[in-house]
Write a protein that holds these residues in place. Structure first.
Motif, PDB file in Angstrom:
ATOM      1  N   SER A  64     -29.839   7.176 -21.629  1.00 39.41           N
ATOM      2  CA  SER A  64     -29.366   5.817 -21.356  1.00 39.41           C
ATOM      3  C   SER A  64     -27.881   5.648 -21.645  1.00 39.41           C
ATOM      4  O   SER A  64     -27.204   4.862 -20.987  1.00 39.41           O
ATOM      5  CB  SER A  64     -30.180   4.793 -22.145  1.00 39.41           C
TER       6      SER A  64
ATOM      7  N   TYR B 200     -41.128   2.770 -23.357  1.00 44.02           N
ATOM      8  CA  TYR B 200     -39.720   2.788 -23.733  1.00 44.02           C
ATOM      9  C   TYR B 200     -38.971   1.954 -22.698  1.00 44.02           C
ATOM     10  O   TYR B 200     -39.241   2.079 -21.504  1.00 44.02           O
ATOM     11  CB  TYR B 200     -39.183   4.223 -23.745  1.00 44.02           C
TER      12      TYR B 200
ATOM     13  N   GLU C  51     -32.898   7.817 -25.182  1.00 44.21           N
ATOM     14  CA  GLU C  51     -31.722   7.122 -25.690  1.00 44.21           C
ATOM     15  C   GLU C  51     -30.448   7.844 -25.239  1.00 44.21           C
ATOM     16  O   GLU C  51     -29.497   7.223 -24.755  1.00 44.21           O
ATOM     17  CB  GLU C  51     -31.757   7.037 -27.217  1.00 44.21           C
TER      18      GLU C  51
ATOM     19  N   ILE D 257     -35.315   0.692 -21.067  1.00 46.86           N
ATOM     20  CA  ILE D 257     -33.875   0.841 -20.867  1.00 46.86           C
ATOM     21  C   ILE D 257     -33.487  -0.264 -19.890  1.00 46.86           C
ATOM     22  O   ILE D 257     -34.074  -0.363 -18.805  1.00 46.86           O
ATOM     23  CB  ILE D 257     -33.512   2.219 -20.277  1.00 46.86           C
TER      24      ILE D 257
END
Length: 169
Positions: A104, A141, A101, A143
């Motif tokens: 990103s 995950y 996170e 992105i």
């Protein structure tokens, strides 16, 4: 003269002492040689930026090691979480998502003109247990506009003469 961290790492290991910082120093020094280069570098014979204890956020979380390589069209970023023990589930449930996170929001936007590949990686002691294997295999995950590869797990084995690394996932 160069400092050889391996004897100290082997000594700490033989005494059952914590040695994660020594493992980190060893990998930081040797990431671009031999088997480690094969396991960690995405583009062979290409310059690599290496970050050690990369701070990511106000909570003082730190990525143990981050490698970045790029060419005209692609950027490869490998986030590495190190453990001097067998890995555990909280790494994939909490640590890696936090790192991804942060990446990103604060790193990846500057590469909007390239194909970005993020490789989450855990390096830990030995192979994964059967209990953790399915959890690690199912880690995902997302992105937007970024290729986040499946989680890679590299186990290490220490002998009296050295350290061996093997990719399991």
């Amino acid at each position: 003269n160069q400092l050889d961290i391996l004897p100290r790492l082997l000594f700490k290991y033989s005494k059952n002492n914590a040695f994660e910082i020594h493992l980190q120093a060893y990998i930081t020094k040797n990431y671009d040689t031999g088997n480690l280069a094969n396991l960690l570098l995405s583009i062979r014979n290409q310059e690599c930026w290496i970050g050690n204890e990369v701070s990511c956020g106000v909570g003082m979380q730190r990525i143990d090691i981050m490698l970045k390589q790029e060419n005209e069209t692609d950027v490869y970023i490998r986030l590495i979480e190190l453990k001097d023990e067998a890995p555990y589930l909280a790494i994939i449930q909490y640590q890696l998502p936090w790192y991804l996170e942060w990446l990103s929001y604060y790193v990846l936007p500057k590469y909007s003109n390239k194909n970005v590949h993020v490789i989450p990686t855990i390096i830990g002691k030995g192979p994964l247990s059967n209990t953790l294997l399915s959890a690690y295999q199912s880690f995902a995950y997302t992105i937007p506009n970024v290729i986040v590869t499946p989680l890679e797990y590299i186990g290490f084995d220490i002998t009296t003469t050295g350290i061996n690394f093997t990719r399991y996932l």
